[in-house]
Design an enzyme around this catalytic site. Structure first.
Site, PDB file in Angstrom:
ATOM      1  N   PRO A 147      35.601  45.725  44.894  1.00  0.00           N
ATOM      2  CA  PRO A 147      34.280  45.344  45.397  1.00  0.00           C
ATOM      3  C   PRO A 147      34.287  44.003  46.132  1.00  0.00           C
ATOM      4  CG  PRO A 147      34.081  46.236  43.194  1.00  0.00           C
ATOM      5  CD  PRO A 147      35.558  46.092  43.455  1.00  0.00           C
ATOM      6  N   CYS A 148      35.171  43.092  45.705  1.00  0.00           N
ATOM      7  CA  CYS A 148      35.270  41.796  46.398  1.00  0.00           C
ATOM      8  C   CYS A 148      35.636  42.007  47.863  1.00  0.00           C
ATOM      9  CB  CYS A 148      36.331  40.917  45.735  1.00  0.00           C
ATOM     10  SG  CYS A 148      36.011  40.497  44.010  1.00  0.00           S
ATOM     11  N   LYS A 149      36.584  42.929  48.080  1.00  0.00           N
ATOM     12  CA  LYS A 149      37.064  43.175  49.445  1.00  0.00           C
ATOM     13  C   LYS A 149      36.056  43.976  50.271  1.00  0.00           C
ATOM     14  CE  LYS A 149      41.101  44.240  47.491  1.00  0.00           C
ATOM     15  NZ  LYS A 149      42.500  44.690  47.280  1.00  0.00           N
TER      16      LYS A 149
END
Length: 218
Positions: free
Chosen positions: A105-107
């Site tokens: 999700p960060c990416k």
């Protein structure tokens, strides 16, 4: 015989179409569920298993513990060795984002941050990406940053900053973002991946908070 063959052929085509339609609908449902999960997923950083259960705060609780407080100061090093302090951006709205190379999700949200970085830089917005990686080396972090296309500063964390923002045990969820207004106060805090529109709304709120009215304005 020809008539029977034609009927059989039509039946075969009909069955094939029904099977294709069923597969297509199943695929669409799976994609829809996947998109929904991506918009709400929160991840817990991998920790060595000790056979016991650790009670962690919920994402909702995690996302309120810093709100309304002065953002903890820090001085960290960028990928190219430059020291950056939060105090360097006093008087500017700052988005402090904790992420990791293994965090899917960060990416997802990092390209959104890059887009907003360019869109709102004229209004003073500063975005700092703090790599919350224990085992990943600088090269691995740089590789992910390059692949996601971000140009805002990526800082290497020291273990202390995670505790300053996340508590004694550090970050329980990633990504985590802290929206710091011009007065250095955290006005919004989020745990996990939100929607692009939500992120932009938080950015606009942060930019507006603590802004000094233009001289001579009505």
């Amino acid at each position: 015989m020809k008539r029977n063959g034609l009927v059989f052929g039509v039946m075969v085509v009909g069955v094939a179409l029904l099977l294709w339609a069923g597969w297509h609908n199943l695929r669409e449902r799976r994609l829809t569920m996947q998109r929904a999960q991506e918009n709400h997923v929160v991840l817990t950083p991998a920790k060595p298993a000790d056979g016991g259960q650790v009670d962690s705060p919920s994402p909702e609780a995690e996302a309120t513990q810093m709100r309304g407080k002065t953002a903890p100061s820090f001085t960290l090093v960028t990928l190219d060795g430059k020291k950056v302090s939060l105090s360097d951006f006093k008087g500017k709205p700052v988005l402090v984002n904790f992420w990791a190379t293994w965090c899917g999700p960060c990416k997802v949200e990092m390209p959104w941050f890059e887009e907003f970085n360019k869109q709102y830089s004229a209004q003073g917005l500063v975005i700092l990406g703090l790599a919350d990686d224990v085992d990943a080396g600088k090269d691995a972090i740089a590789k992910v940053a390059k692949k996601t296309g971000v140009t805002y500063p990526i800082l290497l964390t020291d273990g202390k900053v995670q505790k300053a923002y996340g508590g004694p045990e550090g970050m329980d969820y990633l990504p985590m973002s802290f929206y710091v207004d011009r007065n250095g106060v955290v006005i919004e805090e989020t745990a996990g991946l939100g929607s692009k529109d939500e992120i932009e709304a938080h950015i606009k709120k942060t930019i507006a908070s603590g802004a000094v009215p233009a001289a001579g304005g009505q």
